[in-house]
Design a protein around this motif. Structure first.
Motif, short mmCIF file in Angstrom:
data_model
loop_
_atom_site.label_atom_id
_atom_site.label_comp_id
_atom_site.label_asym_id
_atom_site.label_seq_id
_atom_site.Cartn_x
_atom_site.Cartn_y
_atom_site.Cartn_z
N GLN A 181 0.75 -36.05 9.05
CA GLN A 181 1.13 -34.77 9.66
C GLN A 181 2.39 -34.89 10.53
O GLN A 181 2.50 -34.25 11.57
CB GLN A 181 -0.01 -34.19 10.50
CG GLN A 181 -1.29 -33.94 9.70
CD GLN A 181 -1.09 -33.09 8.47
OE1 GLN A 181 -0.86 -33.62 7.39
NE2 GLN A 181 -1.16 -31.79 8.62
N LEU A 182 3.32 -35.73 10.10
CA LEU A 182 4.64 -35.86 10.72
C LEU A 182 4.60 -36.31 12.19
O LEU A 182 5.59 -36.19 12.89
CB LEU A 182 5.41 -34.53 10.64
CG LEU A 182 5.73 -34.02 9.23
CD1 LEU A 182 6.41 -32.66 9.33
CD2 LEU A 182 6.60 -34.99 8.47
N TYR A 183 3.47 -36.84 12.65
CA TYR A 183 3.37 -37.13 14.08
C TYR A 183 4.42 -38.11 14.60
O TYR A 183 4.84 -38.00 15.77
CB TYR A 183 1.96 -37.63 14.43
CG TYR A 183 1.78 -39.12 14.39
CD1 TYR A 183 2.14 -39.92 15.47
CD2 TYR A 183 1.25 -39.76 13.27
CE1 TYR A 183 1.99 -41.29 15.44
CE2 TYR A 183 1.09 -41.13 13.23
CZ TYR A 183 1.45 -41.89 14.32
OH TYR A 183 1.31 -43.25 14.29
N PRO A 184 4.92 -39.10 13.81
CA PRO A 184 5.96 -39.99 14.37
C PRO A 184 7.24 -39.27 14.77
O PRO A 184 7.99 -39.76 15.61
CB PRO A 184 6.21 -40.98 13.23
CG PRO A 184 4.96 -40.98 12.42
CD PRO A 184 4.50 -39.56 12.47
N ARG A 185 7.50 -38.09 14.20
CA ARG A 185 8.72 -37.36 14.54
C ARG A 185 8.70 -36.84 15.98
O ARG A 185 9.74 -36.43 16.49
CB ARG A 185 8.93 -36.20 13.57
CG ARG A 185 9.23 -36.65 12.15
CD ARG A 185 9.41 -35.46 11.23
NE ARG A 185 9.72 -35.90 9.88
CZ ARG A 185 10.95 -36.14 9.43
NH1 ARG A 185 11.98 -35.98 10.23
NH2 ARG A 185 11.15 -36.55 8.19
N THR A 186 7.54 -36.83 16.60
CA THR A 186 7.49 -36.42 18.00
C THR A 186 8.27 -37.37 18.90
O THR A 186 8.59 -37.01 20.03
CB THR A 186 6.04 -36.34 18.49
OG1 THR A 186 5.41 -37.62 18.30
CG2 THR A 186 5.27 -35.28 17.74
N VAL A 187 8.56 -38.57 18.41
CA VAL A 187 9.37 -39.52 19.19
C VAL A 187 10.68 -38.86 19.62
O VAL A 187 11.14 -39.03 20.76
CB VAL A 187 9.65 -40.79 18.37
CG1 VAL A 187 10.77 -41.62 19.02
CG2 VAL A 187 8.40 -41.65 18.27
N ALA A 188 11.31 -38.12 18.70
CA ALA A 188 12.60 -37.50 19.00
C ALA A 188 12.50 -36.55 20.19
O ALA A 188 13.33 -36.57 21.10
CB ALA A 188 13.13 -36.77 17.77
N GLU A 189 11.46 -35.71 20.21
CA GLU A 189 11.33 -34.74 21.30
C GLU A 189 10.93 -35.43 22.61
O GLU A 189 11.43 -35.08 23.68
CB GLU A 189 10.31 -33.67 20.96
CG GLU A 189 10.20 -32.60 22.03
CD GLU A 189 9.55 -31.33 21.56
OE1 GLU A 189 9.43 -30.39 22.37
OE2 GLU A 189 9.16 -31.25 20.37
N ILE A 190 10.05 -36.40 22.54
CA ILE A 190 9.64 -37.13 23.75
C ILE A 190 10.84 -37.83 24.37
O ILE A 190 11.08 -37.76 25.58
CB ILE A 190 8.52 -38.13 23.42
CG1 ILE A 190 7.23 -37.38 23.04
CG2 ILE A 190 8.26 -39.07 24.59
CD1 ILE A 190 6.17 -38.26 22.44
N LEU A 191 11.61 -38.52 23.54
CA LEU A 191 12.78 -39.24 24.05
C LEU A 191 13.81 -38.28 24.61
O LEU A 191 14.39 -38.52 25.68
CB LEU A 191 13.37 -40.08 22.91
CG LEU A 191 14.63 -40.89 23.23
CD1 LEU A 191 14.38 -41.84 24.39
CD2 LEU A 191 15.09 -41.66 22.00
N TYR A 192 14.06 -37.20 23.90
CA TYR A 192 15.05 -36.21 24.36
C TYR A 192 14.65 -35.61 25.71
O TYR A 192 15.46 -35.50 26.63
CB TYR A 192 15.20 -35.12 23.30
CG TYR A 192 16.22 -34.06 23.62
CD1 TYR A 192 17.53 -34.38 23.93
CD2 TYR A 192 15.87 -32.71 23.60
CE1 TYR A 192 18.48 -33.40 24.20
CE2 TYR A 192 16.80 -31.72 23.87
CZ TYR A 192 18.10 -32.08 24.17
OH TYR A 192 19.03 -31.10 24.46
N CYS A 193 13.38 -35.23 25.83
CA CYS A 193 12.91 -34.63 27.09
C CYS A 193 13.04 -35.61 28.25
O CYS A 193 13.46 -35.24 29.35
CB CYS A 193 11.47 -34.18 26.94
SG CYS A 193 11.24 -32.70 25.91
#
Length: 545
Positions: free
Chosen positions: A426-438
């Protein structure tokens, strides 16, 4: 007439704003002219740099050619940057420095354009000689190409996939008359070129020029992905637009209904277009965004105005994105992502670097950290989070970004925890981008709060005299060095390489035979192939100089 400063409340704070001498004729004009000039200058600087980058003549498959190409890009970047600094210095000498603030503001916007052009220029060098896009017609590039070609034949694409990038590719293919695989190269280059200027302009909705460059643009550097630029580009614009929307909701009592309705319509269109560009960030951000809205909503001051603004925004958003929104909701219970790539098998708490989801061995991953497996970079981000919360807990920026961070963090572990039972990523690794950006945004904003709270010397940005000129020049020089170095590193990673790095994407474009049978002039005719499984076997010897 002497200049003055204007003070206004902003999230329970007093902010000193740049101002021009007020006369009846220039009050409304100056309000729009300067922001419009920033937009124009940012994109003109980008266009100039990209056009100049196209004159670099090297062999992109020869490492000496790659290094020479990178050096050529740096030469252009530094030279244009020095011109910008010279313009600011010249403005300080004219009319007793009356135009130095505007010159500095425009120079900052121009640097964002140059930063975007530097990375895009690197992709131009990497793809010199071939008409293919990165990864040619294979992988995700191949899927986009087939969908765009289908649209041009009157077919439809899956409604659960964000359609804007595919429609943009189909439109550019139709406009240029090129094959979709060739038009995709232009779309990739334009997309990655827009990263820095759009990030800067989006954060200008919230921050002053220097901070928009130092926080907004610098925070995007780990997210730049020339292969599929549209996804992360939607993220870097979405967060500041969300912050601005929440600020507008919070101050609803200060605006008329007419202004709120027009603003709501504008926000709805903006959110809708970003949703159509890439909707994943809305899924991860939804819990935090709703929480932040509840926290800043003017429950006592102007609840009816707040409801009107939110309702109009929501209605227009739904109208703009209805087809994709419906497709996404309809497939929410049945669509399963079973792409188990390397990141799925690593520590789910690691977020400090986003390597993309490309296949191939990656060595030790995550990289070993100095403190219990946690690296110093992560520690800096944690400190930034603590300082931002400690100094700006009631600021809308902090509320919005922390809420999105927390919601994304929880959803990441929710989906990861269900992966074994449901056999779905369910694409969960892509949350890395938002966590890092925030976290990067919060760290930069923590510096802003510390400067504001503790009175660290900073330029006053007065229009008359030379107050703050050294600090302004220092900021421009530092940003040029940082963005130039980072842009060169990003461009270097995407130079053609026949290995497991992202450089393989450009390598595929170079050695993949074109539809008319031609090859890149830097690849021997007998080395060009069409079978994807043969691409790694291709050996291209360095050309004799």
């Amino acid at each position: 007439m002497s200049s003055h400063t204007v003070e206004r409340p902003l999230d329970n704070q007093t902010v000193t704003l740049e101002s021009t001498p007020v006369t009846p004729g220039n009050r409304s004009t100056s309000r729009w002219i300067a922001p419009l000039l920033e937009i124009v200058v940012a994109f003109v600087a980008l266009a100039i740099f990209l056009a100049w980058s196209g004159t670099i003549d090297v062999d992109p498959l020869d490492r000496l050619g790659q290094v020479s190409g990178l050096a050529g890009l740096q030469f252009r970047f530094v030279l244009l940057g020095l011109v910008l600094i010279a313009v600011v210095l010249l403005a300080a000498r004219i009319r007793q420095g009356a135009g130095v603030a505007l010159a500095g503001r425009l120079a900052t916007a121009a640097i964002s354009g140059l930063a975007g052009g530097l990375v895009a220029g690197g992709v131009l060098v990497a793809l010199r000689g071939t008409s293919w896009a990165l990864h040619a017609n294979h992988g995700d590039s191949g899927v986009l190409i087939r969908w765009a070609e289908g649209l041009l034949r009157g077919e439809s694409m899956p409604s659960n996939y964000p359609p804007l990038s595919v429609y943009a590719l189909a439109g550019w293919t139709w406009l240029t008359g090129e094959p979709a695989g060739f038009a995709l190269q232009d779309v990739q280059i334009i997309g990655v070129a827009l990263f820095a200027p759009l990030a800067y302009l989006a954060w200008r909705l919230v921050l002053r020029p220097g901070w928009a460059l130092g926080i907004g643009v610098v925070s995007t550097l780990p997210l730049i992905d020339p292969h599929k630029p549209y996804a992360n580009l939607a993220l870097v614009v979405f967060i500041p637009v969300l912050v601005r929307f929440l600020q507008t909701v919070r101050r609803a009592d200060q605006a008329s209904y007419r202004k709120l309705l027009l603003g709501g319509a504008a926000f709805g269109v903006g959110f809708g277009l970003l949703f159509l560009l890439y909707s994943g960030w809305y899924v991860w951000s939804a819990p935090g965004a709703v929480l932040a809205l509840l926290l800043v909503f003017p429950w006592k001051a102007a609840p009816r105005k707040g409801v009107a603004l939110v309702a109009v925004t929501t209605a227009v958003f739904a109208l703009v994105s209805i087809r994709h929104l419906y497709g996404l909701l309809r497939g929410a219970g049945s669509t399963k992502d079973q792409y188990f790539y390397f990141d799925v098998f690593t520590d789910p708490a690691y977020f400090s670097m986003w390597r993309t989801d490309l296949p191939g061995p990656v060595g030790v991953w995550p990289p070993l950290g100095e403190l219990g497996g946690v690296g110093l970079f992560t520690i800096v981000l944690v400190i930034g989070l603590a300082v931002a919360l400690g100094l700006g807990l009631r600021r809308t920026v902090v509320i919005a970004v922390v809420a999105c961070l927390a919601g994304t963090w929880l959803l990441r572990f929710y989906f990861a925890s269900r992966m074994y039972a449901e056999n779905a990523v369910q694409l969960y690794p892509r949350t890395v981008a938002e966590i890092l950006y925030c976290l990067l945004v919060l760290t930069g904003y923590a510096v802003f709060l510390a400067v504001e709270r503790f009175g660290v010397p900073r330029p006053r940005f007065a229009l008359s005299g030379k107050v703050g000129l050294p600090a302004r020049i220092g900021l421009l020089a530092a940003m040029l060095l940082l963005l130039g170095s980072a842009g060169s590193a990003i461009a270097d990673r995407h130079m053609p390489r026949n290995d497991d790095s992202v450089g393989f994407l450009a390598w595929v474009a170079q050695v993949n035979r074109m539809p008319d049978g031609r090859c890149s002039p830097y690849v021997p005719a007998d080395a060009c192939v069409t079978q994807y499984d043969k691409l790694r076997e291709v050996k291209v010897p360095p050309r004799k100089r």
